[in-house]
Design a protein around this motif. Structure first.
Motif, PDB file in Angstrom:
ATOM      1  N   LEU A  54       0.828  -1.215   0.000  1.00 47.33           N
ATOM      2  CA  LEU A  54       0.000   0.000   0.000  1.00 47.33           C
ATOM      3  C   LEU A  54       0.860   1.262   0.000  1.00 47.33           C
ATOM      4  CD1 LEU A  54      -2.806  -1.080   2.501  1.00 47.33           C
ATOM      5  CD2 LEU A  54      -3.045  -0.758   0.034  1.00 47.33           C
ATOM      6  N   VAL A  55       1.948   1.242   0.757  1.00 48.08           N
ATOM      7  CA  VAL A  55       2.834   2.407   0.818  1.00 48.08           C
ATOM      8  C   VAL A  55       3.485   2.665  -0.541  1.00 48.08           C
ATOM      9  CG1 VAL A  55       5.004   3.278   1.791  1.00 48.08           C
ATOM     10  CG2 VAL A  55       3.296   2.214   3.283  1.00 48.08           C
ATOM     11  N   ILE A  56       3.835   1.599  -1.264  1.00 49.61           N
ATOM     12  CA  ILE A  56       4.539   1.750  -2.537  1.00 49.61           C
ATOM     13  C   ILE A  56       3.592   2.119  -3.675  1.00 49.61           C
ATOM     14  CG2 ILE A  56       5.868   0.521  -4.333  1.00 49.61           C
ATOM     15  CD1 ILE A  56       7.240  -1.014  -2.068  1.00 49.61           C
ATOM     16  N   MET A  63      -7.906   7.085   2.276  1.00 47.17           N
ATOM     17  CA  MET A  63      -9.152   6.339   2.140  1.00 47.17           C
ATOM     18  C   MET A  63      -9.058   4.993   2.852  1.00 47.17           C
ATOM     19  SD  MET A  63     -11.254   5.342  -1.308  1.00 47.17           S
ATOM     20  CE  MET A  63     -11.654   7.059  -1.612  1.00 47.17           C
ATOM     21  N   VAL A  64      -7.902   4.325   2.699  1.00 48.05           N
ATOM     22  CA  VAL A  64      -7.685   3.050   3.389  1.00 48.05           C
ATOM     23  C   VAL A  64      -7.779   3.251   4.897  1.00 48.05           C
ATOM     24  CG1 VAL A  64      -5.991   1.255   3.894  1.00 48.05           C
ATOM     25  CG2 VAL A  64      -6.297   2.026   1.546  1.00 48.05           C
ATOM     26  N   LYS A  97      -1.323   9.548  -1.792  1.00 51.44           N
ATOM     27  CA  LYS A  97      -1.718  10.046  -0.481  1.00 51.44           C
ATOM     28  C   LYS A  97      -3.222   9.920  -0.257  1.00 51.44           C
ATOM     29  CE  LYS A  97      -1.179  14.089   2.515  1.00 51.44           C
ATOM     30  NZ  LYS A  97      -0.674  15.486   2.616  1.00 51.44           N
ATOM     31  N   LYS A  98      -4.023  10.275  -1.266  1.00 53.79           N
ATOM     32  CA  LYS A  98      -5.480  10.222  -1.131  1.00 53.79           C
ATOM     33  C   LYS A  98      -5.954   8.789  -0.900  1.00 53.79           C
ATOM     34  CE  LYS A  98      -6.793  14.343  -3.766  1.00 53.79           C
ATOM     35  NZ  LYS A  98      -7.518  14.848  -4.969  1.00 53.79           N
TER      36      LYS A  98
END
Length: 513
Positions: free
Chosen positions: A487-489, A498-499, A493-494
């Protein structure tokens, strides 16, 4: 995408994921039992029988591939009469096609020992297996049109529940047969019939409950509807033929050019590969009702957002699965099939699943071909790739010492090229967006896979499990760490916000409960 929409999506993925796990557990228990009791060659025939039924779908897919699209589009446009024409035409057309194919299959099965190399001691057993598999094929084909209701009303979470029930029913049948009767490989086919029957009944129930307006009446049957579906679907049939040439002939080639034992070893590899493909389908199928509705309402920007999110979610599953198996695969095989040639099987598996690094995030996007009716070019590409795969396989087996490795090497190379070059470019063309549109997601997914694999390898140097419980605990830890890294990769940002919002919302609901 709204939080509520993603919440519904995740619910669908979780429910169908539970059904997937049940199916996996059946294979986990059944595979070593069959290979140890009736032999590796016999297990190869289980996969071969399923593949032969899959070959038959090359014909039926011409009628069925666009059925949900047309039925749903007409339904969403409030044209119920036209929707019923497509619904009924598919149902009665499937009865005819499935009956003819099954009858022809039974004739060929009577001569099966002259088509494939079958050990004499299990010829009758294998014939019964093939018959059961084709009965299951008949049930699945005839009642498949009722599943369109779940796409129309976005009730795939309900189908996931009933699919899980079908696997439990199948497991119960197998438990009774293998527990109280002499070991026979055709019991697997009996279990498939039971599973297909439960799914058929559940699809009918979901259809009548959620879309009672749809009816499989003969009065609605229209030759013109059949003609239109087949004209659009014929390319999908040709594409299915290409897919068979790409990966579906592996077992046949092993049986005819190598040995039944080699076929059994490839069948074990294909079991893992099929699990990977099932993971992608968890995401792909969950998104399809969403894609269909956005496309029907001409919301292109929303559709593009959904497509990119689907790539990222599918990438989580494919990357964690690949990195996890690269790290723990040998331990898994040592615990699962200790009496087999696990070094060879592990090497073959790693070559096979290497294609998942790219095919994982691309799989949900295949539905674009159905939405846009852009089918000719991808179909031709798939067939050319399939022909090159079979020819390459034959040449490598015949003229090199690679042997069984030839079977998986050519398939992986073709699939990597197709999913990294052909599909992203043509899907962009079909949607009339810039050709590079999907490459940022794809490249980030590859970077994510490399990073997750490295981290998993480092962790395995600290802790190496040697029991099923230890492997399971390690797998859960890997899933959490892998999801965070991915998820980080891959997310901006948006999307990360949301996650976080979804997780916070679910956490709040749990606290309130």
């Amino acid at each position: 995408m709204e939080v509520s929409k993603i919440g519904k999506l995740l619910k669908t993925i979780v429910v169908t994921g539970v059904a997937f796990i049940l199916n996996y557990l059946i294979n986990l228990i059944l595979t070593p039992y069959i290979t140890d009791t009736v032999g590796t060659a016999a297990y190869g025939f289980v996969s071969l029988a399923k593949n032969c039924a899959q070959y038959a779908t090359v014909i039926t897919v011409a009628l069925n591939s666009y059925a949900s699209r047309y039925i749903a589009l007409e339904y969403h446009n409030q044209n119920i009469c036209k929707s019923n024409e497509y619904f009924s035409s598919v149902f009665w057309g499937d009865i005819f096609l499935a009956s003819v194919i099954t009858a022809l299959a039974f004739i060929l099965i009577s001569f099966l020992e002259h088509i494939f190399e079958i050990p004499e001691s299990i010829v009758f057993d294998v014939k019964l297996l093939f018959m059961c598999v084709f009965i299951s094929f008949w049930i699945t084909t005839v009642f498949s049109v009722f599943s369109c209701s779940a796409y129309i009303k976005n009730k795939l979470d309900s189908t996931g529940i009933y699919k899980g029930l079908s696997y439990i029913f199948e497991a119960g049948i197998l438990l009774v047969l293998y527990g109280f009767f002499p070991e026979k490989v055709y019991y697997v086919g009996v279990g498939l019939i039971a599973s297909a029957f439960v799914i058929a009944i559940s699809n009918i129930y979901i259809c009548k409950r959620n879309t009672p307006e749809l009816s499989a009446s003969r009065s609605y049957f229209k030759v013109s509807a059949v003609r239109r579906l087949i004209l659009d679907g014929i390319w999908t049939s040709a594409n299915s033929l290409g897919n068979i040439l790409n990966s579906g002939l592996d077992l046949v080639v092993c049986n005819l050019m190598l040995t039944p034992i080699s076929m059994g070893e490839i069948a074990i590899v294909k079991t893992i590969d099929n699990i990977f493909h099932s993971l992608y389908q968890l995401v792909a199928q969950a998104f399809q009702p969403m894609f269909l509705k956005s496309y029907a309402q001409n919301k292109k920007e929303q559709l593009m957002s959904e497509l990119k999110i689907s790539m990222k979610i599918s990438g989580i599953l494919s990357n964690i699965a690949f990195a996890g198996f690269a790290t723990l695969g040998m331990i898994y095989y040592e615990l699962w099939i200790p009496n087999q040639n696990i070094n060879l099987i592990f090497s073959l598996t790693m070559i096979t699943i290497a294609a998942s690094i790219v095919s994982g995030p691309m799989t949900p996007l295949y539905y674009v071909y159905t939405l846009t009716l852009k089918k000719e070019f991808p179909c031709i590409t798939t067939i050319i790739g399939g022909i090159l795969n079979v020819v390459g396989m034959y040449v490598l087996i015949k003229f090199t010492p690679l042997g069984i490795y030839s079977v998986v090497l050519t398939t992986t190379v073709v699939m990597l090229i197709t999913n990294f070059i052909t599909n992203p470019l043509y899907i962009s063309y079909a949607l009339k967006v810039p050709y590079w549109t999907f490459y940022p997601c794809l490249i980030r997914n590859i970077i994510s896979c490399i990073a997750i694999t490295i981290i998993f390898k480092l962790i395995s140097n600290i802790y190496r499990p040697n029991t099923w419980i230890g492997l399971g605990i390690c797998g859960v830890i890997f899933c959490i760490i892998g999801a965070i890294i991915h998820l980080v990769i891959v997310c901006d940002k948006k999307e990360l916000q949301m996650v976080f919002k979804i997780v916070s919302k679910n956490k709040k609901e749990d606290i309130e409960k």
